[in-house]
Write a protein that holds these residues in place. Sequence first.
Motif, PDB file in Angstrom:
ATOM      1  N   GLU A  30      40.333  29.942  80.388  1.00 53.07           N
ATOM      2  CA  GLU A  30      40.078  29.292  79.856  1.00 53.07           C
ATOM      3  C   GLU A  30      41.396  29.955  78.630  1.00 53.07           C
ATOM      4  O   GLU A  30      41.816  29.330  78.164  1.00 53.07           O
ATOM      5  N   SER A  31      42.057  31.821  78.881  1.00 55.52           N
ATOM      6  CA  SER A  31      43.223  32.044  78.511  1.00 55.52           C
ATOM      7  C   SER A  31      44.116  31.189  78.909  1.00 55.52           C
ATOM      8  O   SER A  31      45.654  31.372  78.094  1.00 55.52           O
ATOM      9  N   ARG A  32      43.731  30.943  80.221  1.00 53.26           N
ATOM     10  CA  ARG A  32      45.265  29.897  80.845  1.00 53.26           C
ATOM     11  C   ARG A  32      45.626  28.840  80.200  1.00 53.26           C
ATOM     12  O   ARG A  32      46.438  27.983  80.885  1.00 53.26           O
ATOM     13  N   ASN A  33      44.179  28.345  79.364  1.00 54.55           N
ATOM     14  CA  ASN A  33      44.159  26.646  79.805  1.00 54.55           C
ATOM     15  C   ASN A  33      44.338  25.960  80.297  1.00 54.55           C
ATOM     16  O   ASN A  33      44.896  24.824  80.352  1.00 54.55           O
ATOM     17  N   VAL A  34      43.334  26.467  81.353  1.00 58.03           N
ATOM     18  CA  VAL A  34      43.033  25.875  82.303  1.00 58.03           C
ATOM     19  C   VAL A  34      42.046  24.383  82.106  1.00 58.03           C
ATOM     20  O   VAL A  34      41.096  25.182  82.017  1.00 58.03           O
ATOM     21  N   THR A  35      42.248  23.398  82.874  1.00 56.62           N
ATOM     22  CA  THR A  35      40.950  22.119  83.102  1.00 56.62           C
ATOM     23  C   THR A  35      41.012  21.976  84.102  1.00 56.62           C
ATOM     24  O   THR A  35      41.501  21.755  84.695  1.00 56.62           O
ATOM     25  N   PHE A  36      39.495  21.907  84.563  1.00 53.45           N
ATOM     26  CA  PHE A  36      39.137  20.963  85.912  1.00 53.45           C
ATOM     27  C   PHE A  36      38.650  20.118  85.955  1.00 53.45           C
ATOM     28  O   PHE A  36      37.563  19.571  85.801  1.00 53.45           O
ATOM     29  N   CYS A  37      39.085  18.996  86.707  1.00 54.96           N
ATOM     30  CA  CYS A  37      39.825  17.195  86.765  1.00 54.96           C
ATOM     31  C   CYS A  37      39.453  17.030  88.163  1.00 54.96           C
ATOM     32  O   CYS A  37      40.169  16.380  88.628  1.00 54.96           O
ATOM     33  N   TYR A  38      37.616  16.716  88.412  1.00 55.52           N
ATOM     34  CA  TYR A  38      37.660  15.944  89.929  1.00 55.52           C
ATOM     35  C   TYR A  38      37.033  15.393  89.123  1.00 55.52           C
ATOM     36  O   TYR A  38      37.375  14.033  90.328  1.00 55.52           O
ATOM     37  N   LEU A  39      37.127  14.181  88.841  1.00 55.13           N
ATOM     38  CA  LEU A  39      36.456  13.155  88.461  1.00 55.13           C
ATOM     39  C   LEU A  39      37.943  11.892  88.168  1.00 55.13           C
ATOM     40  O   LEU A  39      38.791  12.574  87.343  1.00 55.13           O
ATOM     41  N   PRO A  40      37.877  10.806  88.448  1.00 57.83           N
ATOM     42  CA  PRO A  40      38.789   9.863  88.876  1.00 57.83           C
ATOM     43  C   PRO A  40      39.148   9.382  87.216  1.00 57.83           C
ATOM     44  O   PRO A  40      40.386   9.740  86.889  1.00 57.83           O
ATOM     45  N   ASN A  41      38.222   9.417  86.195  1.00 58.13           N
ATOM     46  CA  ASN A  41      38.561   9.506  84.569  1.00 58.13           C
ATOM     47  C   ASN A  41      39.279  10.412  84.117  1.00 58.13           C
ATOM     48  O   ASN A  41      40.183   9.943  83.684  1.00 58.13           O
ATOM     49  N   CYS A  42      38.708  11.878  84.271  1.00 57.21           N
ATOM     50  CA  CYS A  42      39.690  12.533  83.749  1.00 57.21           C
ATOM     51  C   CYS A  42      40.738  12.872  85.221  1.00 57.21           C
ATOM     52  O   CYS A  42      41.614  13.423  83.606  1.00 57.21           O
ATOM     53  N   ARG A  43      41.015  13.125  86.033  1.00 53.46           N
ATOM     54  CA  ARG A  43      42.427  13.449  86.027  1.00 53.46           C
ATOM     55  C   ARG A  43      43.078  12.081  85.901  1.00 53.46           C
ATOM     56  O   ARG A  43      45.100  12.499  85.541  1.00 53.46           O
ATOM     57  N   VAL A  44      42.985  10.584  86.052  1.00 57.70           N
ATOM     58  CA  VAL A  44      43.938  10.037  85.301  1.00 57.70           C
ATOM     59  C   VAL A  44      44.668   9.936  83.906  1.00 57.70           C
ATOM     60  O   VAL A  44      45.670   9.991  83.816  1.00 57.70           O
ATOM     61  N   LEU A  45      43.662  10.273  83.177  1.00 54.26           N
ATOM     62  CA  LEU A  45      43.595  10.718  81.295  1.00 54.26           C
ATOM     63  C   LEU A  45      44.501  11.879  81.129  1.00 54.26           C
ATOM     64  O   LEU A  45      45.852  12.236  80.845  1.00 54.26           O
ATOM     65  N   LYS A  46      44.082  13.481  82.235  1.00 50.98           N
ATOM     66  CA  LYS A  46      45.049  14.375  82.300  1.00 50.98           C
ATOM     67  C   LYS A  46      46.507  14.281  82.538  1.00 50.98           C
ATOM     68  O   LYS A  46      47.493  14.336  82.562  1.00 50.98           O
ATOM     69  N   ASP A  47      46.619  13.399  83.829  1.00 49.52           N
ATOM     70  CA  ASP A  47      47.690  12.755  84.592  1.00 49.52           C
ATOM     71  C   ASP A  47      49.029  11.897  83.376  1.00 49.52           C
ATOM     72  O   ASP A  47      49.804  11.947  83.174  1.00 49.52           O
ATOM     73  N   ILE A  48      48.187  11.163  82.326  1.00 46.16           N
ATOM     74  CA  ILE A  48      48.752  10.570  81.493  1.00 46.16           C
ATOM     75  C   ILE A  48      49.097  11.831  80.361  1.00 46.16           C
ATOM     76  O   ILE A  48      49.971  11.249  79.742  1.00 46.16           O
ATOM     77  N   ARG A  49      48.671  12.679  80.200  1.00 42.48           N
ATOM     78  CA  ARG A  49      48.890  13.616  78.883  1.00 42.48           C
ATOM     79  C   ARG A  49      49.939  14.520  78.921  1.00 42.48           C
ATOM     80  O   ARG A  49      50.138  14.903  78.698  1.00 42.48           O
ATOM     81  N   ASN A  50      50.006  14.433  80.532  1.00 43.75           N
ATOM     82  CA  ASN A  50      50.690  14.949  80.940  1.00 43.75           C
ATOM     83  C   ASN A  50      52.447  14.871  81.150  1.00 43.75           C
ATOM     84  O   ASN A  50      53.380  15.342  81.643  1.00 43.75           O
ATOM     85  N   LYS A  51      52.290  13.797  80.921  1.00 41.39           N
ATOM     86  CA  LYS A  51      53.846  13.275  80.893  1.00 41.39           C
ATOM     87  C   LYS A  51      54.258  12.437  79.764  1.00 41.39           C
ATOM     88  O   LYS A  51      53.959  12.567  78.987  1.00 41.39           O
ATOM     89  N   PRO A  52      55.868  12.814  79.453  1.00 38.09           N
ATOM     90  CA  PRO A  52      56.502  12.314  78.186  1.00 38.09           C
ATOM     91  C   PRO A  52      56.080  11.431  77.935  1.00 38.09           C
ATOM     92  O   PRO A  52      55.668   9.606  78.984  1.00 38.09           O
ATOM     93  N   PHE A  53      55.670  10.649  76.928  1.00 34.98           N
ATOM     94  CA  PHE A  53      54.445   9.231  76.366  1.00 34.98           C
ATOM     95  C   PHE A  53      55.636   9.059  75.852  1.00 34.98           C
ATOM     96  O   PHE A  53      55.716   8.901  74.667  1.00 34.98           O
ATOM     97  N   HIS A  54      55.670   7.396  75.680  1.00 35.76           N
ATOM     98  CA  HIS A  54      56.410   6.016  74.439  1.00 35.76           C
ATOM     99  C   HIS A  54      55.846   5.256  74.461  1.00 35.76           C
ATOM    100  O   HIS A  54      54.848   5.416  74.789  1.00 35.76           O
TER     101      HIS A  54
END
Length: 128
Positions: A30-54
């Motif tokens: 929690e202090s390092r703001n680490v999230t555990f995404c194992y499901l496909p829905n979570c992984r796709v959304l996290k990948d999109i959020r972590n990139k520059p968004f246009h």
Amino acid sequence: MKFYQRLAFFLFGLLIGVIFLIYFLGAKAESRNVTFCYLPNCRVLKDIRNKPFHYSEEASAVLAESWIDTLDIKNTLTYGDVDFSKSNIKEGNAKLYVISGKTQNNIPVVLEILNYEKKAVLKTIQKE
């Protein structure tokens, strides 16, 4: 010492160890703001959020309307649902993802996002 006494000591020690791991490693994550995404829905959304968004020109025109804003887009990219039957389609160098969510006014919205290797582009915004 009988078997049930050894089993009781073992289970007591195991319980203390599990509580120790959950408490200290959970606080560290929690202090390092680490999230555990194992499901496909979570992984796709996290990948999109972590990139520059246009935003595309079509999406910018819809954002100029008053029924949706960028906060609704960010909430959809955090809590939305990826429709995998319509997603993961190659469009040039990108993959198209269809994400459904809601605005702050509970208006259902569908986002089409092109996910490139180094950026994500919001292609269209539609009311559902």
